[in-house]
Design a protein around this motif. Sequence first.
Motif, PDB file in Angstrom:
ATOM      1  N   LEU A   5       5.270  -7.685  11.773  1.00  0.00           N
ATOM      2  CA  LEU A   5       5.646  -7.081  10.503  1.00  0.00           C
ATOM      3  C   LEU A   5       5.417  -5.583  10.616  1.00  0.00           C
ATOM      4  O   LEU A   5       4.302  -5.146  10.923  1.00  0.00           O
ATOM      5  N   GLY A   6       6.469  -4.788  10.401  1.00  0.00           N
ATOM      6  CA  GLY A   6       6.352  -3.340  10.464  1.00  0.00           C
ATOM      7  C   GLY A   6       6.738  -2.704   9.146  1.00  0.00           C
ATOM      8  O   GLY A   6       7.665  -3.164   8.468  1.00  0.00           O
ATOM      9  N   LEU A   7       6.024  -1.647   8.747  1.00  0.00           N
ATOM     10  CA  LEU A   7       6.267  -0.949   7.485  1.00  0.00           C
ATOM     11  C   LEU A   7       6.305   0.556   7.717  1.00  0.00           C
ATOM     12  O   LEU A   7       5.629   1.072   8.606  1.00  0.00           O
ATOM     13  N   ARG A   8       7.118   1.242   6.900  1.00  0.00           N
ATOM     14  CA  ARG A   8       7.185   2.703   6.987  1.00  0.00           C
ATOM     15  C   ARG A   8       7.408   3.286   5.597  1.00  0.00           C
ATOM     16  O   ARG A   8       8.243   2.793   4.835  1.00  0.00           O
ATOM     17  N   GLN A   9       6.647   4.320   5.284  1.00  0.00           N
ATOM     18  CA  GLN A   9       6.803   5.064   4.037  1.00  0.00           C
ATOM     19  C   GLN A   9       7.087   6.521   4.368  1.00  0.00           C
ATOM     20  O   GLN A   9       6.248   7.204   4.961  1.00  0.00           O
ATOM     21  N   ASP A  10       8.287   6.999   4.030  1.00  0.00           N
ATOM     22  CA  ASP A  10       8.625   8.402   4.235  1.00  0.00           C
ATOM     23  C   ASP A  10       7.940   9.260   3.187  1.00  0.00           C
ATOM     24  O   ASP A  10       7.821   8.863   2.012  1.00  0.00           O
ATOM     25  N   LEU A  11       7.518  10.441   3.589  1.00  0.00           N
ATOM     26  CA  LEU A  11       6.771  11.351   2.712  1.00  0.00           C
ATOM     27  C   LEU A  11       7.541  12.635   2.457  1.00  0.00           C
ATOM     28  O   LEU A  11       6.950  13.713   2.350  1.00  0.00           O
ATOM     29  N   GLY A  12       8.854  12.525   2.363  1.00  0.00           N
ATOM     30  CA  GLY A  12       9.657  13.718   2.137  1.00  0.00           C
ATOM     31  C   GLY A  12       9.563  14.657   3.330  1.00  0.00           C
ATOM     32  O   GLY A  12       9.767  14.264   4.472  1.00  0.00           O
ATOM     33  N   GLY A  13       9.236  15.910   3.050  1.00  0.00           N
ATOM     34  CA  GLY A  13       9.107  16.898   4.119  1.00  0.00           C
ATOM     35  C   GLY A  13       7.760  16.885   4.804  1.00  0.00           C
ATOM     36  O   GLY A  13       7.477  17.753   5.643  1.00  0.00           O
ATOM     37  N   PHE A  14       6.920  15.906   4.478  1.00  0.00           N
ATOM     38  CA  PHE A  14       5.559  15.858   5.023  1.00  0.00           C
ATOM     39  C   PHE A  14       5.375  14.748   6.051  1.00  0.00           C
ATOM     40  O   PHE A  14       4.253  14.337   6.339  1.00  0.00           O
ATOM     41  N   GLY A  15       6.485  14.260   6.617  1.00  0.00           N
ATOM     42  CA  GLY A  15       6.376  13.251   7.654  1.00  0.00           C
ATOM     43  C   GLY A  15       6.480  11.848   7.110  1.00  0.00           C
ATOM     44  O   GLY A  15       7.216  11.566   6.161  1.00  0.00           O
ATOM     45  N   PHE A  16       5.708  10.933   7.680  1.00  0.00           N
ATOM     46  CA  PHE A  16       5.765   9.532   7.274  1.00  0.00           C
ATOM     47  C   PHE A  16       4.457   8.841   7.640  1.00  0.00           C
ATOM     48  O   PHE A  16       3.654   9.335   8.443  1.00  0.00           O
ATOM     49  N   ILE A  17       4.267   7.677   7.035  1.00  0.00           N
ATOM     50  CA  ILE A  17       3.177   6.769   7.393  1.00  0.00           C
ATOM     51  C   ILE A  17       3.820   5.456   7.812  1.00  0.00           C
ATOM     52  O   ILE A  17       4.707   4.949   7.118  1.00  0.00           O
ATOM     53  N   ASP A  18       3.421   4.923   8.948  1.00  0.00           N
ATOM     54  CA  ASP A  18       3.931   3.614   9.330  1.00  0.00           C
ATOM     55  C   ASP A  18       2.810   2.766   9.912  1.00  0.00           C
ATOM     56  O   ASP A  18       1.694   3.248  10.164  1.00  0.00           O
ATOM     57  N   GLY A  19       3.104   1.503  10.112  1.00  0.00           N
ATOM     58  CA  GLY A  19       2.112   0.594  10.661  1.00  0.00           C
ATOM     59  C   GLY A  19       2.738  -0.741  11.000  1.00  0.00           C
ATOM     60  O   GLY A  19       3.897  -1.007  10.666  1.00  0.00           O
ATOM     61  N   TYR A  20       1.980  -1.587  11.669  1.00  0.00           N
ATOM     62  CA  TYR A  20       2.477  -2.904  12.038  1.00  0.00           C
ATOM     63  C   TYR A  20       1.317  -3.880  12.132  1.00  0.00           C
ATOM     64  O   TYR A  20       0.155  -3.507  12.327  1.00  0.00           O
ATOM     65  N   ILE A  21       1.659  -5.143  11.962  1.00  0.00           N
ATOM     66  CA  ILE A  21       0.745  -6.261  12.225  1.00  0.00           C
ATOM     67  C   ILE A  21       1.474  -7.211  13.167  1.00  0.00           C
ATOM     68  O   ILE A  21       2.631  -7.566  12.923  1.00  0.00           O
ATOM     69  N   TRP A  22       0.813  -7.615  14.229  1.00  0.00           N
ATOM     70  CA  TRP A  22       1.432  -8.408  15.293  1.00  0.00           C
ATOM     71  C   TRP A  22       0.528  -9.576  15.649  1.00  0.00           C
ATOM     72  O   TRP A  22      -0.699  -9.438  15.668  1.00  0.00           O
ATOM     73  N   SER A  23       1.141 -10.728  15.920  1.00  0.00           N
ATOM     74  CA  SER A  23       0.340 -11.893  16.332  1.00  0.00           C
ATOM     75  C   SER A  23       1.098 -12.666  17.410  1.00  0.00           C
ATOM     76  O   SER A  23       2.304 -12.487  17.601  1.00  0.00           O
ATOM     77  N   ILE A  24       0.374 -13.536  18.110  1.00  0.00           N
ATOM     78  CA  ILE A  24       0.951 -14.301  19.215  1.00  0.00           C
ATOM     79  C   ILE A  24       0.510 -15.749  19.140  1.00  0.00           C
ATOM     80  O   ILE A  24      -0.624 -16.062  18.725  1.00  0.00           O
ATOM     81  N   CYS A  25       1.416 -16.646  19.532  1.00  0.00           N
ATOM     82  CA  CYS A  25       1.124 -18.074  19.639  1.00  0.00           C
ATOM     83  C   CYS A  25       1.488 -18.537  21.047  1.00  0.00           C
ATOM     84  O   CYS A  25       2.524 -18.136  21.586  1.00  0.00           O
ATOM     85  N   ALA A  26       0.652 -19.363  21.633  1.00  0.00           N
ATOM     86  CA  ALA A  26       0.969 -19.968  22.923  1.00  0.00           C
ATOM     87  C   ALA A  26       1.755 -21.252  22.683  1.00  0.00           C
ATOM     88  O   ALA A  26       1.372 -22.081  21.857  1.00  0.00           O
ATOM     89  N   LEU A  27       2.862 -21.416  23.399  1.00  0.00           N
ATOM     90  CA  LEU A  27       3.683 -22.621  23.258  1.00  0.00           C
ATOM     91  C   LEU A  27       3.313 -23.658  24.316  1.00  0.00           C
ATOM     92  O   LEU A  27       4.167 -24.431  24.761  1.00  0.00           O
ATOM     93  N   HIS A  28       2.043 -23.668  24.693  1.00  0.00           N
ATOM     94  CA  HIS A  28       1.522 -24.605  25.686  1.00  0.00           C
ATOM     95  C   HIS A  28       0.007 -24.645  25.523  1.00  0.00           C
ATOM     96  O   HIS A  28      -0.559 -23.896  24.715  1.00  0.00           O
ATOM     97  N   ASP A  29      -0.658 -25.504  26.274  1.00  0.00           N
ATOM     98  CA  ASP A  29      -2.119 -25.614  26.159  1.00  0.00           C
ATOM     99  C   ASP A  29      -2.823 -25.344  27.490  1.00  0.00           C
ATOM    100  O   ASP A  29      -3.925 -25.836  27.728  1.00  0.00           O
TER     101      ASP A  29
END
Length: 288
Positions: free
Chosen positions: A72-96
Motif C-alpha cells: 500500500l503506497g500513499l502520497r500527499q502533494d504539498l503544493g510548492g513545498f514538495g510532497f510526503i509519501d510512504g508505503y506499507i509492505w508485507s510478504i507471504c510464503a506460498l510454501h512451508d
Amino acid sequence: MGIISHCHASHNVCALIIIFAVLSCALYAGGACDGRADAYRFSGYVKSDVASAYISTSGGLSDTRPVSTHTLGLRQDLGGFGFIDGYIWSICALHDKQRDKHGQLFYWLEGAAHYGYDLPLWEGTLLQTKAGPYCGLPLDYVHEHNPSLGLSVAQRFDNPYVTPYWGGIWLCEPSHKGRVKAGLVKGFELRDNLTLSVYFQPTWMDHRRYRARYGSAIEEKTIMGGAVAFILFGMQLDWKFSDDLRFYAAVSQYDVVNRQARNSIKNGGHYYDKCDWPLLKVGAAFSF
C-alpha cells in the motif's frame, strides 16, 4: 523486551498512517477552497504480486520458492513545498519450507515515510529526492522479534532517455548496517497501453551487512568500505487495463558477482543458497 518493542513499533506505524490521513484531508480541503486542489492532491496505490523467488529488502536471495507480496503506497502533494509519501509492505510464503525460521502468512511487515521534492531541471526531466524513517517488523519469526529501525533515502532522475536511480537503507537498530541499490531503467512504449521496461541494478553492502550476510569480513577490494555483492537485471511488461488498473509480468536474473560471497553461498547448505537464479513475477496494481 522484544515483544514490547514490537508493539511500540506497530503503534508507531499506525500513528503515522493516521497522521498522514488527517494531514491529507486538511491540505485537500484547504486547497479546494482556493481552487488549488491539484497542487495538494492525495493519491496512492495498492499492489499485489506472486513471484517464483524472493530477494529481501536487506539484499540477497532469501527464498527460491514462490512468495506473494502486497504493498500500500500513499502520497500527499504539498503544493510548492514538495510532497510526503510512504508505503506499507508485507510478504507471504506460498510454501512451508522455512517453517523453522518463520511462518507463512504476513510474516514480515515493513514501511517507510518520506519527505521529498520533485525538481524539474529542464523540459522533460524531473529529479526526485526523498528521505525518511524506515521500520521493519518480524511479525511471525521464531527467533527474531525486535524491529529494524533506520533511515530510507531514494533519488531518481526521470528523462526521455535512460532513468538512473538509487535507494539506500541504513539501519540503527537492532544493529548498524546499510545497503544501496542503484540502477538504470529504460521504458519502451509498445502500444498506447503496453510498456516494456528493461533494467540493470547492482546492490552495494557496507562491511557490516556484508559480514552479517556472508559470515566474514570483506577480503577483496572494497568500494567505500563495502562491496557490490550481486546484480539483478531483467525486463517488465506493463499492461494498462484502465486509468486506475494495470497488470504486469517480469522476468529477472540474479547473479552474485563477488567471488568471496559466491564461495560463502556455495558452502551455505540451505536450499535457497544459489549464486545465480532466475525470477518470474506477475501482479496487478490499482491506483487511486
